[in-house]
Each structure stands twice: as structure tokens, then as C-alpha cells.
Design a protein around this motif. Structure first.
Motif, PDB file in Angstrom:
ATOM      1  N   GLY A 187     -73.758   8.832  10.552  1.00 36.93           N
ATOM      2  CA  GLY A 187     -72.550   9.566  10.208  1.00 36.93           C
ATOM      3  C   GLY A 187     -71.773  10.031  11.250  1.00 36.93           C
ATOM      4  O   GLY A 187     -72.210   9.969  12.345  1.00 36.93           O
ATOM      5  N   PHE A 188     -70.517  10.374  10.808  1.00 37.86           N
ATOM      6  CA  PHE A 188     -69.800  11.187  11.976  1.00 37.86           C
ATOM      7  C   PHE A 188     -69.198  12.580  11.181  1.00 37.86           C
ATOM      8  O   PHE A 188     -68.745  12.487  10.313  1.00 37.86           O
ATOM      9  CB  PHE A 188     -68.697  10.249  12.378  1.00 37.86           C
ATOM     10  N   MET A 189     -69.655  13.574  11.833  1.00 43.01           N
ATOM     11  CA  MET A 189     -68.817  14.965  11.378  1.00 43.01           C
ATOM     12  C   MET A 189     -67.309  14.968  11.529  1.00 43.01           C
ATOM     13  O   MET A 189     -67.010  14.991  12.685  1.00 43.01           O
ATOM     14  CB  MET A 189     -69.607  16.086  11.992  1.00 43.01           C
ATOM     15  N   VAL A 190     -66.570  15.141  10.603  1.00 43.32           N
ATOM     16  CA  VAL A 190     -65.114  15.092  10.881  1.00 43.32           C
ATOM     17  C   VAL A 190     -64.675  16.501  10.568  1.00 43.32           C
ATOM     18  O   VAL A 190     -63.487  17.014  11.116  1.00 43.32           O
ATOM     19  CB  VAL A 190     -64.414  14.366   9.691  1.00 43.32           C
ATOM     20  N   SER A 191     -65.670  17.396  10.057  1.00 42.15           N
ATOM     21  CA  SER A 191     -65.457  18.883  10.052  1.00 42.15           C
ATOM     22  C   SER A 191     -66.905  19.457  10.264  1.00 42.15           C
ATOM     23  O   SER A 191     -67.768  18.650   9.657  1.00 42.15           O
ATOM     24  CB  SER A 191     -64.274  19.580   9.260  1.00 42.15           C
ATOM     25  N   PRO A 192     -66.976  20.730  10.219  1.00 40.63           N
ATOM     26  CA  PRO A 192     -68.262  21.369  10.270  1.00 40.63           C
ATOM     27  C   PRO A 192     -69.037  20.937   8.949  1.00 40.63           C
ATOM     28  O   PRO A 192     -70.334  20.906   8.718  1.00 40.63           O
ATOM     29  CB  PRO A 192     -67.869  22.814  10.142  1.00 40.63           C
ATOM     30  N   ASN A 193     -68.258  21.044   7.691  1.00 37.73           N
ATOM     31  CA  ASN A 193     -69.274  20.570   6.328  1.00 37.73           C
ATOM     32  C   ASN A 193     -68.847  19.281   5.792  1.00 37.73           C
ATOM     33  O   ASN A 193     -69.166  19.173   4.798  1.00 37.73           O
ATOM     34  CB  ASN A 193     -68.564  21.820   5.425  1.00 37.73           C
ATOM     35  N   ASN A 194     -68.188  18.473   6.540  1.00 39.16           N
ATOM     36  CA  ASN A 194     -67.608  17.273   5.924  1.00 39.16           C
ATOM     37  C   ASN A 194     -68.223  15.938   7.082  1.00 39.16           C
ATOM     38  O   ASN A 194     -67.845  16.021   7.925  1.00 39.16           O
ATOM     39  CB  ASN A 194     -66.324  16.980   5.786  1.00 39.16           C
ATOM     40  N   MET A 195     -68.990  14.967   6.218  1.00 41.70           N
ATOM     41  CA  MET A 195     -69.232  13.698   7.111  1.00 41.70           C
ATOM     42  C   MET A 195     -68.721  12.635   6.488  1.00 41.70           C
ATOM     43  O   MET A 195     -68.908  12.442   5.397  1.00 41.70           O
ATOM     44  CB  MET A 195     -70.892  13.691   7.160  1.00 41.70           C
ATOM     45  N   ILE A 196     -68.437  11.503   7.268  1.00 41.53           N
ATOM     46  CA  ILE A 196     -67.926  10.153   6.967  1.00 41.53           C
ATOM     47  C   ILE A 196     -69.286   9.369   7.215  1.00 41.53           C
ATOM     48  O   ILE A 196     -69.773   9.612   8.346  1.00 41.53           O
ATOM     49  CB  ILE A 196     -66.720   9.789   7.457  1.00 41.53           C
ATOM     50  N   TYR A 197     -69.693   8.633   6.443  1.00 42.74           N
ATOM     51  CA  TYR A 197     -70.964   7.963   6.835  1.00 42.74           C
ATOM     52  C   TYR A 197     -70.988   6.335   6.271  1.00 42.74           C
ATOM     53  O   TYR A 197     -70.385   5.899   5.383  1.00 42.74           O
ATOM     54  CB  TYR A 197     -72.313   8.388   6.214  1.00 42.74           C
ATOM     55  N   ALA A 198     -71.916   5.484   6.889  1.00 48.38           N
ATOM     56  CA  ALA A 198     -71.891   4.130   6.320  1.00 48.38           C
ATOM     57  C   ALA A 198     -73.494   4.168   5.671  1.00 48.38           C
ATOM     58  O   ALA A 198     -74.327   4.981   6.185  1.00 48.38           O
ATOM     59  CB  ALA A 198     -71.923   3.039   7.583  1.00 48.38           C
ATOM     60  N   THR A 199     -73.630   3.267   4.972  1.00 48.62           N
ATOM     61  CA  THR A 199     -74.818   3.088   4.568  1.00 48.62           C
ATOM     62  C   THR A 199     -75.501   1.505   4.548  1.00 48.62           C
ATOM     63  O   THR A 199     -74.540   0.671   4.309  1.00 48.62           O
ATOM     64  CB  THR A 199     -74.748   3.213   2.698  1.00 48.62           C
ATOM     65  N   ILE A 245     -74.793  -2.489   1.575  1.00 50.41           N
ATOM     66  CA  ILE A 245     -73.878  -1.714   2.777  1.00 50.41           C
ATOM     67  C   ILE A 245     -72.773  -0.885   1.869  1.00 50.41           C
ATOM     68  O   ILE A 245     -72.472  -1.303   0.803  1.00 50.41           O
ATOM     69  CB  ILE A 245     -73.181  -2.816   3.454  1.00 50.41           C
ATOM     70  N   GLY A 246     -72.340   0.123   2.526  1.00 46.21           N
ATOM     71  CA  GLY A 246     -71.405   1.049   2.010  1.00 46.21           C
ATOM     72  C   GLY A 246     -70.723   1.896   3.030  1.00 46.21           C
ATOM     73  O   GLY A 246     -71.085   1.906   3.924  1.00 46.21           O
ATOM     74  N   LEU A 247     -69.793   2.647   2.431  1.00 46.31           N
ATOM     75  CA  LEU A 247     -69.006   3.934   3.004  1.00 46.31           C
ATOM     76  C   LEU A 247     -69.012   4.973   2.204  1.00 46.31           C
ATOM     77  O   LEU A 247     -68.785   4.894   0.985  1.00 46.31           O
ATOM     78  CB  LEU A 247     -67.879   3.311   3.481  1.00 46.31           C
ATOM     79  N   GLY A 248     -69.178   6.015   2.716  1.00 49.14           N
ATOM     80  CA  GLY A 248     -69.030   7.193   2.004  1.00 49.14           C
ATOM     81  C   GLY A 248     -68.519   8.748   2.690  1.00 49.14           C
ATOM     82  O   GLY A 248     -68.430   8.609   3.934  1.00 49.14           O
ATOM     83  N   ILE A 249     -68.416   9.604   1.824  1.00 45.90           N
ATOM     84  CA  ILE A 249     -68.159  10.872   2.345  1.00 45.90           C
ATOM     85  C   ILE A 249     -69.068  11.947   2.034  1.00 45.90           C
ATOM     86  O   ILE A 249     -69.237  11.903   0.437  1.00 45.90           O
ATOM     87  CB  ILE A 249     -66.601  11.414   2.433  1.00 45.90           C
ATOM     88  N   LYS A 250     -69.499  12.862   2.724  1.00 40.79           N
ATOM     89  CA  LYS A 250     -70.521  13.976   2.070  1.00 40.79           C
ATOM     90  C   LYS A 250     -69.826  15.333   2.482  1.00 40.79           C
ATOM     91  O   LYS A 250     -69.472  15.555   3.716  1.00 40.79           O
ATOM     92  CB  LYS A 250     -71.991  13.680   2.740  1.00 40.79           C
ATOM     93  N   HIS A 251     -69.616  16.327   1.369  1.00 38.38           N
ATOM     94  CA  HIS A 251     -69.426  17.714   1.709  1.00 38.38           C
ATOM     95  C   HIS A 251     -70.556  18.400   1.306  1.00 38.38           C
ATOM     96  O   HIS A 251     -71.058  18.561   0.439  1.00 38.38           O
ATOM     97  CB  HIS A 251     -68.098  18.094   0.911  1.00 38.38           C
ATOM     98  N   VAL A 252     -70.617  19.239   2.313  1.00 42.14           N
ATOM     99  CA  VAL A 252     -71.987  20.272   2.437  1.00 42.14           C
ATOM    100  C   VAL A 252     -71.440  21.802   2.229  1.00 42.14           C
ATOM    101  O   VAL A 252     -70.835  22.361   3.050  1.00 42.14           O
ATOM    102  CB  VAL A 252     -73.071  20.258   3.542  1.00 42.14           C
ATOM    103  N   ARG A 253     -71.762  22.256   1.240  1.00 45.80           N
ATOM    104  CA  ARG A 253     -71.359  23.812   1.113  1.00 45.80           C
ATOM    105  C   ARG A 253     -72.287  24.733   1.773  1.00 45.80           C
ATOM    106  O   ARG A 253     -73.384  24.492   2.068  1.00 45.80           O
ATOM    107  CB  ARG A 253     -71.299  24.223  -0.535  1.00 45.80           C
ATOM    108  N   ASP A 254     -71.886  25.944   2.333  1.00 49.98           N
ATOM    109  CA  ASP A 254     -72.614  26.997   2.971  1.00 49.98           C
ATOM    110  C   ASP A 254     -73.911  27.284   2.215  1.00 49.98           C
ATOM    111  O   ASP A 254     -74.933  27.652   2.998  1.00 49.98           O
ATOM    112  CB  ASP A 254     -71.811  28.304   3.106  1.00 49.98           C
ATOM    113  N   ASN A 255     -74.148  27.115   0.913  1.00 53.01           N
ATOM    114  CA  ASN A 255     -75.309  27.638   0.118  1.00 53.01           C
ATOM    115  C   ASN A 255     -76.238  26.330   0.043  1.00 53.01           C
ATOM    116  O   ASN A 255     -77.358  26.319  -0.417  1.00 53.01           O
ATOM    117  CB  ASN A 255     -75.098  28.010  -1.054  1.00 53.01           C
ATOM    118  N   GLY A 256     -75.913  25.116   0.911  1.00 54.63           N
ATOM    119  CA  GLY A 256     -76.864  23.818   0.666  1.00 54.63           C
ATOM    120  C   GLY A 256     -76.400  22.997  -0.246  1.00 54.63           C
ATOM    121  O   GLY A 256     -77.110  21.921  -0.309  1.00 54.63           O
ATOM    122  N   MET A 257     -75.635  23.438  -1.258  1.00 51.26           N
ATOM    123  CA  MET A 257     -75.138  22.130  -2.229  1.00 51.26           C
ATOM    124  C   MET A 257     -74.419  21.086  -1.468  1.00 51.26           C
ATOM    125  O   MET A 257     -73.516  21.577  -0.790  1.00 51.26           O
ATOM    126  CB  MET A 257     -74.405  22.787  -3.243  1.00 51.26           C
TER     127      MET A 257
END
Length: 170
Positions: free
Chosen positions: A74-86, A117-129
């Protein structure tokens, strides 16, 4: 022909964090999915006799025990958001059934192996969710089963999936 199925899965992941995080994971679908039954009509002469029989040959199947091992760079686009390939390897079992009017019926198990193969985005909240949204495509090698008179049932499966994931990081 295209079939649509909605199914849940259970996944476990481990992420190496940093500017370019990498996630390793395993995903398991605990339910079965049916492959639509396909049929073709046949008229047959039995052996050397002139007795003619007509009917329908059919093939169907069920997929189960679907598991995928994957890596998500992946690549971090902000401190809590990542774009990734699968990138992954998937495997599943298919139970194929073939019924023939001029031969023996088949009930056979085969293993499916495919690449994901795939693409996605992941958002991590400060509480770990965390929340994930992605698109992926899985292409399996075809498998088949054949009756004694060469009536063939084939499963050539490709999956396009849109998925939402919710989890907790520890």
C-alpha cells in the motif's frame, strides 16, 4: 453466464506499518455457492440396436471451502488512509455432477486454483477500528469431469468482487 452471490468471509491480517505498508492476510468464505445447472438435449441410438432414446444431459456443481492467501502492498495518502493493491492465490473445492442419458452419471470432487488481483482503500480510526472497500478479480484454472461416453462437465470460474470489510487492529 453470470451469477451473483452475496457472501460473508472471515479474514485475518498482519500489517507491516510505514510509509509503504504491506499487509499479509488469509480470507475464508465459510459458505457454499451453487454453479447453475446447464443442460443440453440429446438423441442417442443404443449400441447396435435401432432403439432411439432422447433426453437431457446436465452438469452442475457446488463450490465450497474457498480460501485466499494474499499480500496488499500500500501507499499512505494521509495518516489514517491507505490505497492498496491485492495479489493473492485462491483455492476452493468444487463438487461437480453430470447426468447423461447414454452413459454413467458423474459425482466428482475437484480442486480449483486461481490468482486474485485487486485495488482498495483502507481507513483506520484512532481506536484501531478499520474499514476497507475494494474491488478484486479472481481467475481460476478450469476443471472438468467426464462420463464414460465423453459427456463433459466443466467449471471455468472467474469472480469479480466488490467488498466491504470491517475489523479491529490490535
Amino acid at each position: 453466464f453470470a451469477d451473483s452471490v452475496t457472501a460473508g468471509s472471515i479474514f485475518v491480517e498482519y500489517t507491516l506499518e510505514g510509509s509503504f505498508p504491506v499487509t499479509f492476510g488469509i480470507d475464508w468464505i465459510p459458505m457454499k455457492a451453487d454453479i447453475d445447472k446447464r443442460s443440453i438435449s440429446q438423441t442417442s441410438l443404443g449400441g447396435s440396436s435401432t432403439v432411439q432414446s432422447s433426453g437431457t444431459n446436465s452438469a452442475s456443481g457446488t463450490i465450497h471451502n474457498h480460501t485466499t492467501l494474499y499480500i496488499q502492498p500500500g501507499f499512505m495518502v494521509s495518516p489514517n488512509n491507505m490505497i492498496y493493491a491485492t495479489l493473492g492465490i485462491s483455492r476452493a473445492d468444487v463438487k461437480g455432477k453430470s447426468a447423461s442419458i447414454s452413459s454413467t452419471d458423474i459425482d466428482a470432487d475437484r480442486g480449483l486454483v486461481g490468482t486474485k488481483i485487486g485495488l482498495g482503500i483502507k481507513h483506520v480510526r484512532d481506536n484501531g477500528m478499520f474499514f476497507k472497500a475494494d474491488y478484486s478479480s479472481t481467475d481460476y484454472d478450469p476443471v472438468n469431469w467426464v462420463t464414460s461416453n465423453n459427456t463433459k462437465g466443466t467449471a471455468d470460474i472467474e469472480i469479480e468482487a466488490y467488498s466491504l470489510g470491517i475489523g479491529k487492529q490490535f
